[in-house]
Write a protein that holds these residues in place. Structure first.
Motif, PDB file in Angstrom:
ATOM      1  N   ILE A  14      73.019 114.858  -1.261  1.00 17.02           N
ATOM      2  CA  ILE A  14      72.228 114.471  -0.095  1.00 17.02           C
ATOM      3  C   ILE A  14      72.854 113.255   0.590  1.00 17.02           C
ATOM      4  N   GLY A  15      73.289 112.276  -0.194  1.00 18.12           N
ATOM      5  CA  GLY A  15      73.957 111.109   0.381  1.00 18.12           C
ATOM      6  C   GLY A  15      75.219 111.500   1.126  1.00 18.12           C
ATOM      7  N   GLN A  16      75.969 112.398   0.547  1.00 17.05           N
ATOM      8  CA  GLN A  16      77.204 112.868   1.173  1.00 17.05           C
ATOM      9  C   GLN A  16      76.899 113.623   2.469  1.00 17.05           C
ATOM     10  N   ALA A  17      75.882 114.458   2.456  1.00 15.69           N
ATOM     11  CA  ALA A  17      75.502 115.197   3.662  1.00 15.69           C
ATOM     12  C   ALA A  17      75.027 114.244   4.757  1.00 15.69           C
ATOM     13  N   ALA A  18      74.273 113.230   4.373  1.00 14.06           N
ATOM     14  CA  ALA A  18      73.790 112.254   5.354  1.00 14.06           C
ATOM     15  C   ALA A  18      74.956 111.481   5.961  1.00 14.06           C
ATOM     16  N   TYR A  19      75.897 111.080   5.124  1.00 14.46           N
ATOM     17  CA  TYR A  19      77.060 110.354   5.633  1.00 14.46           C
ATOM     18  C   TYR A  19      77.870 111.238   6.577  1.00 14.46           C
ATOM     19  N   LYS A  20      78.065 112.485   6.196  1.00 17.07           N
ATOM     20  CA  LYS A  20      78.836 113.405   7.033  1.00 17.07           C
ATOM     21  C   LYS A  20      78.153 113.589   8.392  1.00 17.07           C
ATOM     22  N   ALA A  21      76.831 113.745   8.382  1.00 15.45           N
ATOM     23  CA  ALA A  21      76.098 113.906   9.636  1.00 15.45           C
ATOM     24  C   ALA A  21      76.214 112.645  10.495  1.00 15.45           C
ATOM     25  N   TYR A  22      76.108 111.492   9.860  1.00 18.90           N
ATOM     26  CA  TYR A  22      76.254 110.228  10.585  1.00 18.90           C
ATOM     27  C   TYR A  22      77.641 110.116  11.207  1.00 18.90           C
ATOM     28  N   ALA A  23      78.660 110.387  10.396  1.00 17.27           N
ATOM     29  CA  ALA A  23      80.044 110.272  10.877  1.00 17.27           C
ATOM     30  C   ALA A  23      80.274 111.205  12.066  1.00 17.27           C
ATOM     31  N   GLU A  24      79.785 112.431  11.971  1.00 20.53           N
ATOM     32  CA  GLU A  24      79.945 113.372  13.074  1.00 20.53           C
ATOM     33  C   GLU A  24      79.188 112.906  14.319  1.00 20.53           C
ATOM     34  N   ALA A  25      78.009 112.319  14.119  1.00 25.18           N
ATOM     35  CA  ALA A  25      77.197 111.870  15.251  1.00 25.18           C
ATOM     36  C   ALA A  25      77.850 110.727  16.024  1.00 25.18           C
ATOM     37  N   VAL A  26      78.670 109.940  15.331  1.00 22.91           N
ATOM     38  CA  VAL A  26      79.336 108.807  15.997  1.00 22.91           C
ATOM     39  C   VAL A  26      80.810 109.095  16.252  1.00 22.91           C
ATOM     40  N   GLY A  27      81.163 110.361  16.248  1.00 27.48           N
ATOM     41  CA  GLY A  27      82.542 110.744  16.550  1.00 27.48           C
ATOM     42  C   GLY A  27      83.548 110.287  15.511  1.00 27.48           C
ATOM     43  N   ASN A  28      83.078 110.111  14.271  1.00 22.65           N
ATOM     44  CA  ASN A  28      83.923 109.665  13.153  1.00 22.65           C
ATOM     45  C   ASN A  28      84.585 108.315  13.400  1.00 22.65           C
TER      46      ASN A  28
END
Length: 63
Positions: free
Chosen positions: A11-25
């Motif tokens: 879940i932490g990994q999925a949240a981080y991935k979603a965050y990173a994608e939302a801010v254009g990495n």
């Protein structure tokens, strides 16, 4: 509650991935964000702790 309860790490990994994608990495200073394995243990732990806090809140609201 869940038949196959996701792990805190997943879940932490999925949240981080979603965050990173939302801010254009990119971080707030414009640096590229690392992938999950490139994060420090402390940062991964912080994302996992956040994930647990959200899980707890969601589980409380469904009972």
């Amino acid at each position: 509650m869940f038949k196959n309860r996701p792990t805190t790490e997943s879940i932490g990994q999925a949240a981080y991935k979603a965050y990173a994608e939302a801010v254009g990495n990119h971080s707030v200073n414009g640096d590229d964000l690392p992938d999950w394995d490139g994060l420090t243990v402390a940062v991964r732990n912080a994302w996992q702790l956040s994930a647990e806090a959200v899980r707890h809140k969601v589980e409380l609201s469904t009972t």
